[in-house]
Design an enzyme around this catalytic site. Sequence first.
Site, PDB file in Angstrom:
ATOM      1  N   LYS A  46      -0.826  -5.424  -3.874  1.00 13.86           N
ATOM      2  CA  LYS A  46      -2.359  -5.501  -4.101  1.00 13.86           C
ATOM      3  C   LYS A  46      -2.407  -6.203  -5.835  1.00 13.86           C
ATOM      4  CE  LYS A  46      -3.173  -1.636  -6.288  1.00 13.86           C
ATOM      5  NZ  LYS A  46      -3.631  -1.554  -7.791  1.00 13.86           N
ATOM      6  N   ASP A  53      -5.478   4.531  -2.673  1.00 18.82           N
ATOM      7  CA  ASP A  53      -5.276   3.246  -2.495  1.00 18.82           C
ATOM      8  C   ASP A  53      -4.948   2.892  -0.850  1.00 18.82           C
ATOM      9  OD1 ASP A  53      -6.095   2.585  -5.090  1.00 18.82           O
ATOM     10  OD2 ASP A  53      -4.128   1.947  -5.579  1.00 18.82           O
TER      11      ASP A  53
END
Length: 284
Positions: A13, A141
Site C-alpha cells: 500500500k 493498517d
Amino acid sequence: MNCDTLSLLAPAKLNLFLHITGRRDDGYHELETLFTFLDYGDTLHFTLRDDAQITLAQMDGIAKEDNLIYRAAIKLKERYQELGLTTSGVNISIDKCLPMGGGVGGGSSDAATTLLALNTLWGQHLTADELAKLGVSLGADVPIFVHGHSALARGIGEQLTPVEVPECWYVVVHPQVHISTAKVFTHPELKRDSEKLPPKWQQAQHRNDCEPLVKKLYSEVEKTLQWLLKYAPSRMTGTGACCFAAFDNEQAAQDVLEKLPSKWQGFVAKSLNKSPTHTGLDLV
C-alpha cells in the site's frame, strides 16, 4: 479454485498523504491518511491439512509466534472455536518481496490476506467487518487490507471511507534502512497538530507529517526523496523508509527505475483501487 489450496497476492500500500491531528490518552495517534494499493507484493500460499496444526514456513529473523501471518491464523482459529466451528489445519508459505519496516504495509497485508484466505478455506463464516475487528488488534493498517478498497482513513486508521483514487504508475524506492514505527510515533519532535481535513479534502494541501522527522533521523531517506525529486514530486509512505513518485505511464516509471543507484532497491507498480487479494478471491 481448489477448495483445499489457495495462493493470493498480499499487496503493498501507499499512504498518498498522512496527517497527524492529535494524540489520544492511550498513546495512539489520530490520523487522516489516504490509502491506495499496488499491483505488487508478497504472495502467500495456503494448503489445508488433515489435522488441526497450523504451520508456517520459516522467515529469516522472525520467530513463528511473532509473525503476523501465524498470529492472524491463530486469532481466526480461536474466533471460529468461540463460535463452535471446527477448522482444519493449514500449511502456509510466503514468497516475500516487500521490505520490512518499509512503510508499504507488508506485515499488515500478509496478516489481512491470511484472515481472508483462511476465512474462505474454512467456510466464510465471518464478515469483512468481523475480520477487520480481529485484524485491528494485529495492526492499525490491517482493516484497510481486509476491506480491500482505496480509502480515506481516520481515527487510528480503522475508520475507513472508500474513495476512488486516480490510478497511475509509481516508482517505489527503499533506501535499505529499517525504520521503527514505534520510534517515530513516540518521538517528541513528531508533528501532532495538523488541522483536520475540510469536507472538500481533495483540494487541501497534503503531506506526510512523519517525513520531516524521519529525514532528520535517517539521512538515506532524505537522499532518496531528493533523488526522486529530480524526476517527479516525491513523498514518503507511512513512517518510511520507502519513498515514491507518480508517473503517467509504465515506461516513464521504468526509465526512472533504471537510473536507480545500486545501493538502493526499488520497483515499479500500478496503483489499484481494488486490492488484488480481493480480485483473487473474486470479492466485491
